[in-house]
Design an enzyme around this catalytic site. Sequence first.
Site, mmCIF file in Angstrom:
data_model
loop_
_atom_site.group_PDB
_atom_site.id
_atom_site.type_symbol
_atom_site.label_atom_id
_atom_site.label_comp_id
_atom_site.label_asym_id
_atom_site.label_seq_id
_atom_site.Cartn_x
_atom_site.Cartn_y
_atom_site.Cartn_z
ATOM 1 N N ASN A 25 1.006 -1.359 -0.047
ATOM 2 C CA ASN A 25 -0.059 0.062 0.076
ATOM 3 C C ASN A 25 1.087 1.354 -0.011
ATOM 4 O O ASN A 25 1.410 1.786 1.063
ATOM 5 C CB ASN A 25 -0.955 0.146 1.294
ATOM 6 C CG ASN A 25 -1.832 -0.942 1.191
ATOM 7 O OD1 ASN A 25 -2.977 -0.941 0.407
ATOM 8 N ND2 ASN A 25 -1.645 -2.125 1.964
ATOM 9 N N GLU A 26 0.949 1.747 -1.138
ATOM 10 C CA GLU A 26 2.168 2.823 -1.539
ATOM 11 C C GLU A 26 1.318 4.063 -1.024
ATOM 12 O O GLU A 26 0.191 4.271 -0.693
ATOM 13 C CB GLU A 26 2.636 2.884 -2.582
ATOM 14 C CG GLU A 26 3.237 1.635 -3.514
ATOM 15 C CD GLU A 26 4.653 1.535 -2.788
ATOM 16 O OE1 GLU A 26 5.040 2.174 -1.812
ATOM 17 O OE2 GLU A 26 5.434 0.820 -3.560
ATOM 18 N N PRO A 27 2.351 5.285 -0.970
ATOM 19 C CA PRO A 27 1.560 6.440 -0.495
ATOM 20 C C PRO A 27 0.537 7.049 -1.613
ATOM 21 O O PRO A 27 0.610 6.623 -2.658
ATOM 22 C CB PRO A 27 2.889 7.563 -0.968
ATOM 23 C CG PRO A 27 4.048 6.765 -0.412
ATOM 24 C CD PRO A 27 3.703 5.160 -0.877
#
Length: 651
Positions: free
Chosen positions: A175-177
Amino acid sequence: MEPTMKNTTDFFDRKSWEYSSFTQKEKIHTEIFEHPEEASALIAKEIAELIRQKNEKGETCVLGLATGSSPKGVYKELITLYKEGSLSFKNVVTFNLDEYYPMEPNELQSYVKFMHEYLFDHIDIPVENINIPDGTLAKNEVAAFCENYEKKIASYGGLDLQLLGIGRTGHVGFNEPGSPLHSKTRLINLDNITRIDAAGDFFGEEHVPRKAITMGIGTIMKARRIIIMAWGEGKASIAKEAIEGAMTDQVPATFLQTHANTTFVLDTAASTELTRQKTPWLLGPIEWTDETEKRAVIWLAQKLEKPILKLTDREYADHGMSDLILDDGPAYNINIKIFNLLQHTITGWPGGKPNVDDTYRPERATPAKKRVLIFSPHPDDDVISMGGTFIRLVDQGHDVHVAYQTSGNIAVFDDDVVQYADFFGELLHKEFNTDAKIGSIYNTVLDQIKNKKPGEQDSHEVQKIKRLIRRSEARAGARYVGLTMDKVHFMDMPFYETGQVKKNPLSSEDIKITADLIREIKPHQIYAAGDLSDPHGTHRVCLSAIFQALDGLKNEDFIKDCWVWLYRGAWQEWSIEDIEMAVPISPDELMKKRRAIFKHQSQKDTAVFPGSDKREFWQRAEDRNKDTANLYDLLGLPEYEAIEGFKRYKF
């Protein structure tokens, strides 16, 4: 009282954390342990107890599992508990967080392969109870798979416990920025920083997949219990941001601040940026020691950008240090004390200055000519991290030896092998008219490299050539510094020689090789890499081998006169408050150090494993050495072109 390390007997005692004034800035229950091994054992015990409790009730235990370096110690402990007969996984169902996409399950970088290698192949979990996102799906099948993954988790009543690591972007899972709080399992684009960090595992950023399938933040947040781990200095900044920072989708781990049953587990190195560790005097009264006093004064001078000798009583009081003034003040007395401590770290004689009073010098005056052993984890760490000091030790007439602990062979590009094989074949065949069979090595190597997949292990021939390339460069660097070849030692520690990024565990043979060399040379000084932020862990393992070897030699007479100095530079630098010996480097010496680094041509321009820092290693080293000198200057000490810093290890 200053906060202390958590005792293992009350690891999950949330009350003591909640009621401590030193944790007031922490928005997630956080526990700190000295070593990752200690923390991993406690985490494994909680998981094991949960499995047993569920088993006693005839219920299934549903675990969310992570990959990467952080959970390896937990899995190792769980395997031990299983092999001891105290734990069974027959009632356990697992759901892994993520998988690269696309990815075949038998690929080296596959999380399917990782989980089987580090856990599943060693325990009695039923195969049908293992769930990992499928990296082999056609793109039009991914959405349906993700929906079914969510439904399957829900069908078991949700996750009882979710294990997490944290990436440098603050991602959990992939879950990236920008990932929303209520996101579910889905296909996601990987952040550039994540791909750079993974480049070493894939032997180049260009081979890292651009996508991954990941559980969503919302999926993770539904877990009844979450344990998130971070080890090492490289995670210190993002751990602070996740624990103390504002909640934001730009740092997805901050969403855990709203989860009712999350514990963030850190080792000492990963906790260094937390307020309670870095500046505890801002949170409440502490017991002032010489160490905290030095750290606080240096911090204050840096914050105010003032020389130490100009700090005032008012400035101390305005920054949470009024009790220090009351105990040891006025400010002038404290300033003089800390200024002198820093001044006494500076020396142009790293081997000790002969025929002088050494009371306030970092090194002993005697013997005037010392036997010195420099350990270098890779063949270029010696000149990158302490090249100026290396040169100074040789120039000042000490008996200097350098020991290259590993071959560094996996850090050579395949193109370099082809070039050297071509040169070697033509040299022998055309210039010296040797048997054509010897010259055919070029075609053999060319075929082997052409048929190799990214990340695949090199053939024996290719590994040998890469090892020889690194050896010849190491000899060239040592020769340039002024050593003769009888002072150069190649240890080829067995733990490293796998031909892959993944290494073997440190063995008794590695420690014996190290101890034998120390015993042979009987050094008065040992220099070793304390640069523990090496992303692939080689520095950490090499240092552990030295420490264990020294422990085994501690009763030998020569060891009593042996001092150990730890250097940094390739991946990080010592903080000013940690430096116990500061060796100034002149402009000419800095240029000579640069030329010594340039002897390592296979690492020039770009390295196979550059980490997240885009600068070349010589640029990193120079910038850090200059930054250290600038900090000394800012604090009111003499101005130098550059400084190499060392911290003494007292064993």
